[in-house]
Design an enzyme around this catalytic site. Structure first.
Site, PDB file in Angstrom:
ATOM      1  N   THR A 119     -29.211  69.850  -3.008  1.00  0.00           N
ATOM      2  CA  THR A 119     -27.794  69.479  -2.911  1.00  0.00           C
ATOM      3  C   THR A 119     -26.886  70.473  -3.615  1.00  0.00           C
ATOM      4  OG1 THR A 119     -26.195  67.825  -3.697  1.00  0.00           O
ATOM      5  CG2 THR A 119     -28.214  67.994  -4.935  1.00  0.00           C
ATOM      6  N   TYR A 145     -28.017  62.917 -10.875  1.00  0.00           N
ATOM      7  CA  TYR A 145     -28.454  63.154  -9.491  1.00  0.00           C
ATOM      8  C   TYR A 145     -28.692  64.651  -9.260  1.00  0.00           C
ATOM      9  CZ  TYR A 145     -28.019  64.036  -4.512  1.00  0.00           C
ATOM     10  OH  TYR A 145     -28.232  64.506  -3.246  1.00  0.00           O
TER      11      TYR A 145
HETATM   12  C1  UD1 Z   1     -21.054  64.801  -1.746  1.00  0.00           C
HETATM   13  C2  UD1 Z   1     -22.429  64.335  -2.134  1.00  0.00           C
HETATM   14  C3  UD1 Z   1     -22.938  65.133  -3.292  1.00  0.00           C
HETATM   15  C4  UD1 Z   1     -22.914  66.600  -2.941  1.00  0.00           C
HETATM   16  C5  UD1 Z   1     -21.537  67.007  -2.499  1.00  0.00           C
HETATM   17  C6  UD1 Z   1     -21.589  68.434  -2.010  1.00  0.00           C
HETATM   18  C7  UD1 Z   1     -23.133  62.035  -1.885  1.00  0.00           C
HETATM   19  C8  UD1 Z   1     -23.040  60.639  -2.398  1.00  0.00           C
HETATM   20  N1  UD1 Z   1     -22.388  62.948  -2.518  1.00  0.00           N
HETATM   21  O1  UD1 Z   1     -20.154  64.493  -2.795  1.00  0.00           O
HETATM   22  O2  UD1 Z   1     -24.252  64.743  -3.590  1.00  0.00           O
HETATM   23  O3  UD1 Z   1     -23.265  67.348  -4.061  1.00  0.00           O
HETATM   24  O4  UD1 Z   1     -21.092  66.168  -1.441  1.00  0.00           O
HETATM   25  O5  UD1 Z   1     -20.333  68.978  -1.858  1.00  0.00           O
HETATM   26  O6  UD1 Z   1     -23.820  62.321  -0.921  1.00  0.00           O
HETATM   27  N2  UD1 Z   1     -12.519  61.414  -1.528  1.00  0.00           N
HETATM   28  C9  UD1 Z   1     -11.340  60.683  -1.470  1.00  0.00           C
HETATM   29  N3  UD1 Z   1     -11.422  59.350  -1.184  1.00  0.00           N
HETATM   30  C10 UD1 Z   1     -12.607  58.709  -0.943  1.00  0.00           C
HETATM   31  C11 UD1 Z   1     -13.796  59.461  -0.977  1.00  0.00           C
HETATM   32  C12 UD1 Z   1     -13.716  60.804  -1.282  1.00  0.00           C
HETATM   33  O7  UD1 Z   1     -10.263  61.209  -1.695  1.00  0.00           O
HETATM   34  O8  UD1 Z   1     -12.600  57.489  -0.675  1.00  0.00           O
HETATM   35  C13 UD1 Z   1     -12.452  62.860  -1.796  1.00  0.00           C
HETATM   36  C14 UD1 Z   1     -13.214  63.304  -3.031  1.00  0.00           C
HETATM   37  O9  UD1 Z   1     -12.396  63.263  -4.166  1.00  0.00           O
HETATM   38  C15 UD1 Z   1     -13.619  64.722  -2.614  1.00  0.00           C
HETATM   39  C16 UD1 Z   1     -13.813  64.628  -1.107  1.00  0.00           C
HETATM   40  O10 UD1 Z   1     -13.073  63.487  -0.701  1.00  0.00           O
HETATM   41  O11 UD1 Z   1     -12.568  65.619  -2.857  1.00  0.00           O
HETATM   42  C17 UD1 Z   1     -15.266  64.419  -0.703  1.00  0.00           C
HETATM   43  O12 UD1 Z   1     -15.833  63.344  -1.434  1.00  0.00           O
HETATM   44  P1  UD1 Z   1     -17.209  62.641  -0.997  1.00  0.00           P
HETATM   45  O13 UD1 Z   1     -17.221  62.454   0.474  1.00  0.00           O
HETATM   46  O14 UD1 Z   1     -17.374  61.431  -1.855  1.00  0.00           O
HETATM   47  O15 UD1 Z   1     -18.311  63.733  -1.319  1.00  0.00           O
HETATM   48  P2  UD1 Z   1     -18.593  64.535  -2.670  1.00  0.00           P
HETATM   49  O16 UD1 Z   1     -18.066  63.822  -3.844  1.00  0.00           O
HETATM   50  O17 UD1 Z   1     -18.094  65.945  -2.449  1.00  0.00           O
END
Ligand code: UD1
Length: 330
Positions: A119, A145
């Site tokens: 990852t 993790y």
């Molecule tokens: C995911 C992976 C992580 C990996 C990373 C690689 C999982 C659980 N996490 O995390 O293991 O290392 O990708 O880049 O598989 N966001 C929002 N609102 C939300 C959800 C997310 O604004 O409801 C934003 C977050 O702040 C971030 C982006 O969207 O900026 C992506 O978030 P998310 O989809 O949760 O993935 P990562 O945290 O990047």
């Protein structure tokens, strides 16, 4: 008879099931080991599914022998970052100690090829987040993790010096989307991943999407990530398999498209494909989120014969929406 099966651990899970589908369609012999803690029996479209855990030495040894396994693809893992902070030993047990066990079984059984799901969480918060992370960028996980996966990477690296088994470590960036045939997809309950959550909001399964942080040093102030379609990620595993079968050396590769999209760009894509605006609220940054995480992808393209087919945010979002609709019909 030549050894020729592929053991896919975690093959009933989101990414593993997409790889099993491609392997099966290509006519490979597949056996799946999954404890079904987060995976689904229905997602395994090819091969025998054996219910169990990679920590079970006797079971793993029996599978490797009975199925004449020569390649292991190891997906089985816990993947929820906040949970890993609350319960780190759960992650070190399943992601690190169970991987150690699996590797020992593989060494004893003279397994030739090992493909490991790692990852981008191994990079933590890159010092220079204006440029893509390349494989030599320093690793500094900020949660158990990421550390549990990095420890497994180190074991594989050390093992490659001590035995003939060759490996490809794939560091996944942000995996999203679902199989274009609509047979399998991401079924995780209480998902936290952006595109999955946004698709659930679009279809009325959730009230609203929260944007975590609008003051990042990024073009529109929201977090930027490299979203890769799960089917392209799956095909990278088959390319990695071909690479090892053709005598490739052990290696470590980032898996992404090499470009980033902001949270707002993802929301715009959902609105566009869905045909109406989803309900969005803004909140402060989520703890532990780097501003930007983009894969350097030169190495994977130089190393593997891999041609992504879904390198398009709208295609990823469209497949996610279609899968969410399917889940509602079930
Ligand atoms: C995911 C992976 C992580 C990996 C990373 C690689 C999982 C659980 N996490 O995390 O293991 O290392 O990708 O880049 O598989 N966001 C929002 N609102 C939300 C959800 C997310 O604004 O409801 C934003 C977050 O702040 C971030 C982006 O969207 O900026 C992506 O978030 P998310 O989809 O949760 O993935 P990562 O945290 O990047």
């Amino acid at each position: 008879m030549a050894k020729s099966s592929i053991l896919v651990t975690g093959g009933a899970g989101y990414i593993g099931s997409h790889v099993v589908k491609l392997l099966g369609e290509r006519g490979e012999r597949v056996v799946v080991l999954d404890d079904l803690s987060t995976g689904n029996r229905d997602a395994v479209l090819f091969g025998e599914l054996i219910e169990g855990n990679t920590a079970d030495t006797a079971l793993v040894e029996k599978i490797l022998q009975d199925h004449e396994v020569d390649t292991v693809m190891h997906f089985a893992a816990h993947t929820i970052v906040p949970e890993s902070v609350e319960n780190p030993l759960k992650y070190y047990r399943n992601n690190t100690a169970a991987t150690r066990n699996l590797l020992e079984c593989c060494q004893n059984a003279d397994i030739r090829n090992f493909i490991f799901s790692s990852t981008a969480a191994t990079y933590g918060i890159p010092q220079d987040d204006t440029s893509p992370c390349i494989e030599t960028t320093a690793t500094a996980p900020i949660n158990p993790y990421g550390m549990s996966k990095l420890m497994s990477e180190h074991m594989l690296h050390d093992l490659s010096e001590a035995c003939d088994m060759k490996h490809v470590i794939l560091r996944y960036f942000n995996v999203a989307g679902s199989d274009p045939d609509g047979k399998i997809g991401q079924s995780t309950k209480n998902a936290t991943l952006l595109i999955k959550v946004a698709a659930e909001v679009a279809l009325g399964k959730r009230e609203q999407l929260t944007i975590f942080g609008t003051d990042y040093p990024t073009p529109d102030g929201t977090g930027v990530r490299d979203y890769i379609h799960v089917s392209d990620l799956a095909s990278a595993h088959l390319s990695a398999l071909d690479y090892l079968r053709n005598g490739g050396k052990s290696t470590l590769l980032n898996c992404g498209y090499g470009k980033g999209f902001s949270v707002r760009q993802v929301v715009d894509s959902i609105d566009r494909i869905h045909g109406e605006k989803i309900n969005v609220v803004e909140q402060p940054r989520r703890a532990g989120d780097p501003p930007s995480l983009i894969a350097g992808v030169d190495k994977i393209h130089q190393t593997l014969d891999w041609k992504p087919q879904f390198d398009d945010l709208d295609k990823i979002v469209d497949s996610s929406l279609q899968w969410e609709r399917k889940l509602m019909e079930k």
